[in-house]
Design an enzyme around this catalytic site. Structure first.
Site, PDB file in Angstrom:
ATOM      1  N   ASP A  85       0.608  -1.307   0.110  1.00  0.00           N
ATOM      2  CA  ASP A  85      -0.001   0.052   0.093  1.00  0.00           C
ATOM      3  C   ASP A  85       0.860   1.171  -0.119  1.00  0.00           C
ATOM      4  O   ASP A  85       1.929   1.194   0.365  1.00  0.00           O
ATOM      5  CB  ASP A  85      -0.911  -0.131   1.199  1.00  0.00           C
ATOM      6  CG  ASP A  85      -0.144  -0.182   2.441  1.00  0.00           C
ATOM      7  OD1 ASP A  85       0.745  -0.732   2.655  1.00  0.00           O
ATOM      8  OD2 ASP A  85      -0.661   0.709   3.482  1.00  0.00           O
ATOM      9  N   GLU A 180       0.315  -1.389   5.578  1.00  0.00           N
ATOM     10  CA  GLU A 180       1.295  -1.012   6.606  1.00  0.00           C
ATOM     11  C   GLU A 180       1.100   0.276   6.975  1.00  0.00           C
ATOM     12  O   GLU A 180       1.043   0.759   7.851  1.00  0.00           O
ATOM     13  CB  GLU A 180       2.524  -1.188   6.006  1.00  0.00           C
ATOM     14  CG  GLU A 180       3.770  -0.894   6.892  1.00  0.00           C
ATOM     15  CD  GLU A 180       4.318   0.185   6.871  1.00  0.00           C
ATOM     16  OE1 GLU A 180       5.246   0.634   7.680  1.00  0.00           O
ATOM     17  OE2 GLU A 180       3.984   0.963   6.147  1.00  0.00           O
TER      18      GLU A 180
END
Length: 415
Positions: A85, A180
């Site tokens: 991400d 994350e």
């Protein structure tokens, strides 16, 4: 390593950043955005195509794969982990990376139309890369080197080993995680399935970074219930929740804000403020490397809320939740994992920059889940914004560092 492999490294990275994978803190799903799962499937197919074993992509977007050992040495099983991400702090949609060839040391015009310039005055580190090729944004999005550079570097390293079977290596595990950036990357990571003895996240910044200390972290959510009365008749009746939120913020130490701290200094960061006279909601993140100071910071906030509740009549609610803890406690008993990374860099004439992470990483939580997991550099700068950039040679050095670590671990048989 040949130029062809390094060319593939850059091609990979330039393709990866074009996939939108922004995570979303307001979403309760795993992963928090569907495009992360789509990207995970793309990576899974690529890992299969280059010849890795046990490739899996689960419904939550976690990607795992194995490079089996090609030697009889019984070496530790090592892992490399990166996240898919990108930060919600800035758009990661329609990323248009630019390559600045043979950088001349001057200000870089990222976007002519919008007059967006990355200046050497604001970003003096640029001067370190005169003569090198840089990858930058076009000034309208972040770049996504955090952490797609790490993904590209890990895959390129293992593909090199697959294509050069004469190079001995032990078993290598690869893991790519979602979410994350919103603190959930390790939530559903299956440490037992991953099966590594220790690992490294490849999620750091400039060349040479090696990190095994990070913040202790908490989030504080505060709700203030005011009382809205017409201002013409408000005397002794109105309770303006906006002003009380300001009063609360003023009670916290000014010098413990992010913009005034560095190194091991912790902070309170006011990151959200949404209010009216009737009701205001604010949110802080609280950070400190020292557990003792971390607990003190939380206590100071609690006492400020207690004081204001006494003053105004129990109109404030406070929720504090811990996010993650300093991995130092879990790494110090196995410091050989730092020694290996340090030696790998030194063997490559890279100066190790061992410093505390002023943030968090999947590795911190994974270390507490039983997988010691310090952090290696990717080469990137200015993460989470339009001035993000990465020197191509630093990405190449990251690949070489990963390969050197694998080599050193292979030479380190188990007792």
């Amino acid at each position: 390593m040949g130029g062809n492999m390094m060319s593939k490294l850059i091609d990979r990275f330039l393709q990866y950043v074009k996939h939108e994978t922004t995570s979303d803190e307001s979403s309760a799903s795993v992963p928090s955005t569907s495009n992360q799962l789509e990207f995970a499937k793309i990576l899974g197919r690529e890992l299969e195509e280059i010849g890795l074993s046990d490739v899996s992509v689960d419904e939550k977007g976690y990607v795992m794969a194995t490079l089996p050992s090609n030697t009889e040495n019984k070496a530790p099983i090592i892992g490399f982990i990166a996240h898919m991400d990108t930060s919600p702090d800035m758009s990661g949609k329609n990323v248009k990376p630019k390559i600045i060839s043979n950088y001349n040391g001057e200000d870089i015009v990222l976007n002519d139309e919008e007059n967006i310039i990355m200046s050497t005055k604001d970003f003096p580190d640029l001067k370190d890369y005169v003569g090198h090729d840089l990858v930058t944004t076009d000034g309208t999005t972040l770049l996504g080197a955090d952490n797609k550079a790490g993904i590209a570097e890990i895959i390129t390293a293992v593909e090199y080993l697959i294509q050069n079977p004469n190079i001995p290596h032990g078993t290598v595990k690869i893991g790519f995680t979602p979410d994350e950036e919103i603190g959930r990357g390790a939530d559903c990571f299956d440490v037992e399935k991953f099966g590594a003895d220790f690992a490294y996240t490849v999620d750091g910044g400039p060349i040479g970074e090696l990190e095994y200390e990070n913040f202790n972290a908490a989030t504080a959510k505060i709700s203030i219930q005011g009382r809205n009365v017409h201002p013409g008749t408000a005397k002794n009746k109105m309770i303006n929740s906006i002003l009380i939120a300001n009063e609360l913020n003023s009670m916290l130490p000014i010098d413990e804000r992010p913009e005034y701290t560095e190194g091991y200094e912790g902070f309170y960061h006011l990151m959200a403020f949404n209010g009216s006279v009737e009701k205001t909601e604010i949110a802080y993140i609280i950070r400190d490397h020292s557990m003792e100071k971390f607990e003190i910071k939380k206590e100071i906030l609690k006492r400020a809320v207690e004081f204001l509740n006494h003053k105004y009549g129990d109109i404030i609610t406070l929720e504090i939740s811990d996010s993650y803890y300093n991995m130092k406690e879990k790494i110090e008993p196995v410091m050989f994992v730092i020694d290996i990374a340090k030696k790998a860099m030194e063997d490559l004439d890279i100066k190790p920059l061992i410093k505390p992470i002023r943030g968090g990483t999947d590795g911190a939580r994974l270390s507490y889940m039983g997988l010691p997991c310090p952090n290696l550099f990717t080469g990137g700068h200015n993460y989470h914004g339009k001035f993000e950039y990465i020197p191509i040679f630093a990405m190449e050095k990251s690949v070489e560092t990963i390969l050197k670590i694998i080599e050193l671990v292979q030479e380190m048989p188990l007792d």
